[in-house]
Design an enzyme around this catalytic site. Structure first.
Site, PDB file in Angstrom:
ATOM      1  N   ASP A  91     -10.316   2.114  -3.869  1.00  0.00           N
ATOM      2  CA  ASP A  91      -9.221   1.891  -2.926  1.00  0.00           C
ATOM      3  C   ASP A  91      -8.345   3.141  -2.952  1.00  0.00           C
ATOM      4  OD1 ASP A  91      -7.094   0.869  -1.382  1.00  0.00           O
ATOM      5  OD2 ASP A  91      -7.452  -1.153  -2.105  1.00  0.00           O
TER       6      ASP A  91
ATOM      7  N   ARG B  74      -7.242   0.663  13.007  1.00  0.00           N
ATOM      8  CA  ARG B  74      -5.881   1.041  12.615  1.00  0.00           C
ATOM      9  C   ARG B  74      -5.961   2.144  11.571  1.00  0.00           C
ATOM     10  NH1 ARG B  74      -4.667  -0.371   7.452  1.00  0.00           N
ATOM     11  NH2 ARG B  74      -5.609  -2.231   6.507  1.00  0.00           N
TER      12      ARG B  74
ATOM     13  N   GLU C 184       0.830  -1.212   0.000  1.00  0.00           N
ATOM     14  CA  GLU C 184       0.000   0.000   0.000  1.00  0.00           C
ATOM     15  C   GLU C 184       0.866   1.264   0.000  1.00  0.00           C
ATOM     16  OE1 GLU C 184      -3.162   0.855  -0.025  1.00  0.00           O
ATOM     17  OE2 GLU C 184      -4.372  -0.859   0.564  1.00  0.00           O
TER      18      GLU C 184
END
Length: 212
Positions: free
Chosen positions: A202, A103, A17
């Protein structure tokens, strides 16, 4: 013409990522989220160096370069600074201490040095427990938006008057007015909606023409 992706380095990641280009040092930073590892890729040498912080953290959601030469990164629900000279880190802030199952996910900086980053559940179940935060240069953290499931895909228009955000639980990518002087967002609206079969929103970025 259909563009074809090229493998720059065959680095296997569980969840790769957050690619961030550091123009000052001409390297690319990215993370393997569940392995809590920061990678530094040098396209000149084609070397990919990993910094494994999994002994200290269970995840790292994002990383951005600092003018000082160090890095801001988001382990678990914290915002931290990594010093390359000392090879050490410092925790700058922590959010959502009442939500241990959350998170940080994607994060980026605006031109004034504010760091915007959003949260999500480690194991998303559709509950909107995530939020979008902004940490100013004085290290004070504010909540810009709550009620998110998977905060993702931050970006700005070239003039920084429009801010984009995706929630991967939604098929919409949102646009907001962005006040660069104050770092506030307002007037939430839909930039576009993904069609069925197009997957989920995303990560995202904008080009110099303002296209997503």
């Amino acid at each position: 013409m259909e563009l074809q992706p090229e493998i720059l380095i065959d680095q296997k990641a569980l969840t790769g990522e957050g690619p961030t280009w550091d123009a000052q040092h001409e390297v690319l930073y990215w993370v393997d989220v569940p392995r809590a590892t920061i990678f530094v890729y040098n396209p000149g040498t084609r070397q990919n160096q990993g910094m494994d912080l999994s002994k200290d953290f269970s995840s790292i959601g994002s990383v951005v370069a600092c003018n000082s030469g160090g890095l801001l990164f988001t382990p678990e629900r914290k915002i931290a600074y990594f010093d390359f000279e000392k090879l050490s880190y410092q925790i700058l802030a922590e959010v959502e201490q009442n939500l241990p199952g959350n998170r940080f996910n994607d994060g980026k900086c605006d031109p004034y040095g504010r760091f915007l980053a959003g949260t999500m559940q480690n194991a998303p179940d559709g509950t909107p427990k995530g939020s979008l935060y902004s940490m100013d240069r004085d290290l004070k953290v504010r909540t810009l938006l709550d009620g998110l499931v998977i905060s993702n895909g931050l970006g700005w228009s070239p003039d920084y008057k429009t801010f984009y955000l995706a929630d991967s639980a939604s098929r919409d990518v949102w646009a907001f007015d962005y006040d660069l002087e104050q770092g506030n967002i307002s007037r939430q609206r839909i930039a576009f909606t993904l069609k069925d079969g197009d997957g989920v929103a995303d990560g995202l970025t904008t080009d110099t023409d303002g296209m997503l």
